[in-house]
Design an enzyme around this catalytic site. Structure first.
Site, PDB file in Angstrom:
ATOM      1  N   CYS A  35       0.806  -1.219   0.000  1.00 48.70           N
ATOM      2  CA  CYS A  35       0.000   0.000   0.000  1.00 48.70           C
ATOM      3  C   CYS A  35       0.840   1.269   0.000  1.00 48.70           C
ATOM      4  O   CYS A  35       0.307   2.362  -0.152  1.00 48.70           O
ATOM      5  CB  CYS A  35      -0.901   0.017   1.229  1.00 48.70           C
ATOM      6  SG  CYS A  35       0.080  -0.035   2.731  1.00 48.70           S
ATOM      7  N   CYS A 104      -0.626  -5.233   6.797  1.00 51.45           N
ATOM      8  CA  CYS A 104      -0.442  -4.095   7.704  1.00 51.45           C
ATOM      9  C   CYS A 104       0.278  -4.564   8.973  1.00 51.45           C
ATOM     10  O   CYS A 104       1.065  -3.833   9.565  1.00 51.45           O
ATOM     11  CB  CYS A 104      -1.773  -3.478   8.081  1.00 51.45           C
ATOM     12  SG  CYS A 104      -2.910  -3.299   6.708  1.00 51.45           S
TER      13      CYS A 104
HETATM   14 FE1  FES Z   1      -1.193   0.279   4.407  1.00 51.41          FE
HETATM   15 FE2  FES Z   1      -2.610  -0.994   6.172  1.00 51.41          FE
HETATM   16  S1  FES Z   1      -3.256  -0.392   4.202  1.00 51.41           S
HETATM   17  S2  FES Z   1      -0.570  -0.388   6.334  1.00 51.41           S
END
Ligand code: FES
Length: 136
Positions: A35, A104
């Protein structure tokens, strides 16, 4: 809709050990390739034990909950114990994370490992540059 556990929501709303640390003994950063989010963990070490720990994250709600939880778990642990904290252990302590949020959790355990490595490198007398991590 994704369901988060009560514990995730609690740590997200009231993060423990968030913020800056002055003169840390080790600092670790990790970027999440999935992400692009970032996490930094700073530790104070005394007698091979983590005596204080702080985190900062530019991450999602799960990353905040994960960092908060991992700092609580690691505080007071020996460096070896802290190194063995896996993303699965953190997720379990939080009563689970949705499968698409496990990455995450990885961010927290990696940043902690990097902080410990950084401490060990410093202790070994290596000059360690505190380079901000490049996120692709
Ligand atoms: Fe990036 Fe959770 S979506 S750390």
């Amino acid at each position: 809709m994704m369901k988060y556990s009560e514990k995730v929501m609690d740590h997200f709303r009231n993060p423990r050990n968030a913020g800056d640390m002055s003169n840390p003994d080790g600092v670790g950063k990790e970027g999440n390739p999935v992400c692009g989010d970032m996490m930094e963990i700073a530790i104070k070490v005394d007698d091979d034990k983590i005596t204080d720990i702080k985190f900062k994250t530019f991450g999602c709600g799960s990353a905040i909950a994960v960092s908060s939880m991992i700092t609580e778990m690691a505080k007071g642990m020996s460096l070896d114990q802290a190194l063995s904290i896996s993303k699965e252990m953190v997720a379990k302590e939080l009563d689970g994370l949705p499968p698409n949020k496990m990455h995450c959790s990885n961010l927290g355990s990696k940043a902690l490992k990097n902080a410990i490595e950084n401490y060990k490198a410093r202790k070994a007398g290596k000059e360690v540059a505190a380079e901000p991590l490049a996120v692709e």
